[in-house]
Scaffold this motif. Structure first.
Motif, PDB file in Angstrom:
ATOM      1  N   ASP A  46       0.865  -1.169   0.000  1.00  0.00           N
ATOM      2  CA  ASP A  46       0.000   0.000   0.000  1.00  0.00           C
ATOM      3  C   ASP A  46       0.909   1.229   0.000  1.00  0.00           C
ATOM      4  O   ASP A  46       1.669   1.439   0.945  1.00  0.00           O
ATOM      5  CB  ASP A  46      -0.874  -0.042   1.260  1.00  0.00           C
ATOM      6  CG  ASP A  46      -1.878   1.090   1.307  1.00  0.00           C
ATOM      7  OD1 ASP A  46      -1.545   2.198   0.851  1.00  0.00           O
ATOM      8  OD2 ASP A  46      -2.986   0.868   1.816  1.00  0.00           O
ATOM      9  N   THR A 100       0.380   3.948   2.998  1.00  0.00           N
ATOM     10  CA  THR A 100       0.762   3.638   4.380  1.00  0.00           C
ATOM     11  C   THR A 100       2.079   2.868   4.474  1.00  0.00           C
ATOM     12  O   THR A 100       2.586   2.635   5.566  1.00  0.00           O
ATOM     13  CB  THR A 100      -0.328   2.768   5.036  1.00  0.00           C
ATOM     14  OG1 THR A 100      -0.494   1.580   4.245  1.00  0.00           O
ATOM     15  CG2 THR A 100      -1.655   3.503   5.093  1.00  0.00           C
ATOM     16  N   THR A 124       2.492  -0.208   3.989  1.00  0.00           N
ATOM     17  CA  THR A 124       2.265  -1.512   4.615  1.00  0.00           C
ATOM     18  C   THR A 124       2.012  -2.563   3.543  1.00  0.00           C
ATOM     19  O   THR A 124       1.544  -2.252   2.436  1.00  0.00           O
ATOM     20  CB  THR A 124       1.047  -1.488   5.573  1.00  0.00           C
ATOM     21  OG1 THR A 124      -0.049  -0.907   4.876  1.00  0.00           O
ATOM     22  CG2 THR A 124       1.358  -0.681   6.815  1.00  0.00           C
TER      23      THR A 124
END
Ligand code: HEC
Length: 466
Positions: free
Chosen positions: A212, A215, A217
């Motif tokens: 992602d 973010t 992540t």
């Protein structure tokens, strides 16, 4: 949040998938050892941070605890009032949606875990993963680079990680650490929301990581084959990925449920590159067998050899698709960049002339390791095993610029989306950013932070999880 990503990666390897049957009924239920594997197998595909159904994310304890659109899904101590239990139990459980229901033992594990207060026993060493980055005493070879579609970020392959650089300050913004030792391919979805990373650990596993970009992540890791995978591409709607494997296959997978939609085995050697057609209905793959193959995605059936492979063009190391046209640019061993129409318009003849060929360009100074189109589709760049990088006009084939992109060999090139800059990476581990028109070197920096070496013969030293 990087620690979470690493943790998930560990889990993919070490967690037993079915532990319900072995659970001693008097011991407390372990979230980490018993609940997470079920969530990962049966729920995470639809409830991950990238696109969570009903806003419910199950990839971390905190997210699961927070719940989804309907509020908390877990009421500690009260299984009968917990939405999650209502949805996974009963005669026709609502969750996992349209899939095999959980077994009675698994539902019972959830029920007991909630009754016991739904404790989080995620091991604490997970927290220390943050900052536990690989350390380098010598520069790593850069095998892949990619500008984000908004031009703000340059993603660079490292050892077991991808490093993100700010394109104005050239400062390191983030390090995405994964499990795969080798990173072979980096590519963004068109909307820039996901960074796809393909690679693996030789003779162990191939892996695609989806990160992602907002973010930093890990959304998910998809394991495939028993060796490093190459040439990752996204379908235009970002619902599918394609990549090449050393077992001579091309795989196409659906991202949402990780289903393998195509396993194409018509190549006779390693596959290095894949691209989708502009509407995503077909893909093109290339590799050591010198062929450029066209395949229909939905049926997995072979459509055409795009090039005529009896001409001794040599291994094809790399391909790129024109940003808006169904045209593919190939480069490889014979040093000649070739631009082809993806779909045949003229009947194949006995003479087997290269009918799809639009143009063959000037020979490069070494075998071609990387090709890239400028965002507006008017120019392309090559990166060569000679260390040279060049930029060409597509229309008239005129060379615009020649640059020394690496002291030894260039393996990756990428245009800034606005077309003004070109970045290269290669054997010497440095990233070079050039003015794509004048060829002037704008910046050169080491792709990773290098530790002061204690000894000259220390090779790559990696701390932490291996
Ligand atoms: C194939 C996709 C899919 C899978 C797999 C799946 N879900 Fe869902 N889940 C959904 C969708 C879609 C909704 C929204 C349903 C609706 O609004 O009717 C949802 C809603 C939920 C909700 C309600 C959240 C809220 O606050 O509204 C819970 C709880 C839930 N799922 C738990 C699970 C669990 C636990 C699993 C695994 C055992 C699971 N889901 C697997 C698609 C899925």
């Amino acid at each position: 949040m990087i620690h979470l990503a690493v943790y998930l990666l560990c889990f993919a390897v070490w967690s037993p998938f079915a532990v319900a049957d072995n659970h001693a009924s008097d011991a407390a239920v372990s979230y980490h050892a018993e609940i997470v594997p079920i969530l990962k197998r049966s729920c995470q595909g639809c409830h991950h941070p990238g696109d969570p159904n009903a806003d419910l994310i199950v990839t971390s304890y905190a997210d699961l605890k927070r719940g989804g659109m309907a509020g908390e899904a877990i009421i500690p101590g009260k299984p009968d009032e917990s939405l999650i239990i209502k949805l996974i139990s009963g005669d026709e459980p609502a969750m996992p949606q349209n899939q095999e229901p959980l077994s009675a033992e698994e539902v019972e594990l959830f029920r007991r875990w909630i009754l016991e207060g739904a404790p989080d026993d995620t091991p604490t060493e997970v927290d220390t993963m943050e900052g536990n980055y690989p350390t380098y005493t010598v520069p790593p070879v850069v095998s892949a680079i990619a500008y984000s579609p908004d031009g703000s970020t340059l993603a660079v392959s490292g050892f077991r990680e991808v490093l993100l650089y700010d394109t104005t300050t050239f400062e390191l913004k983030a390090r995405l650490v994964g499990k795969a030792h080798r990173i072979q391919s980096l590519t963004y979805t068109t909307d820039g929301k996901i960074l796809g990373v393909a690679g693996g650990s030789p003779a162990q596993f191939g892996e695609v990581q989806l990160w992602d970009t907002a973010t930093h992540t890990l959304i998910k890791t998809i394991r495939s084959s028993y060796d490093t995978v190459y040439g990752l591409s996204f379908s235009p709607d970002a619902s599918r990925i394609a990549f090449g494997c050393s077992d001579k296959t091309v795989r196409v997978l659906s991202i949402e449920d990780e289903k393998e939609l195509v396993k194409f085995d018509n190549h006779s050697d390693w596959v290095f590159g894949t691209i989708f057609s502009t509407d995503g209905s077909h893909f093109v793959s290339c590799g050591r067998d010198t062929a450029l193959k066209l395949v229909e995605v939905n049926t997995g059936s072979f459509v055409d050899d795009i090039n005529s492979s009896n001409k001794g063009y040599g291994e094809i190391n790399t391909i790129a698709r024109h940003p808006s046209e169904n045209q593919v640019l190939s480069g490889g061993e014979d040093r000649i960049p070739r631009l082809y129409k993806i779909f045949r318009e003229i009947r194949r003849d006995v003479g087997n002339t290269d009918f799809n060929l639009i143009q063959a360009y000037e020979a490069q100074s070494g075998s071609i390791e990387g090709v890239a189109f400028s965002g507006d589709g008017t120019r392309f760049a090559t990166g060569c095993a000679s260390g040279e990088t060049r930029v060409y006009n597509i229309q008239d084939g005129k060379r615009i610029a020649s640059m020394q992109g690496d002291a030894v060999a260039v393996f990756a090139v990428s245009f800034h989306p606005n077309g003004t800059q070109l970045a290269t990476g290669g054997f010497d581990g440095k990233i070079r950013v050039f003015d794509a028109v004048s060829g002037k070197l704008l910046n050169a920096f080491m792709s990773v932070p290098i530790e002061p070496a204690g000894s000259e013969d220390v090779a790559l030293v990696v701390t932490g999880m291996t």
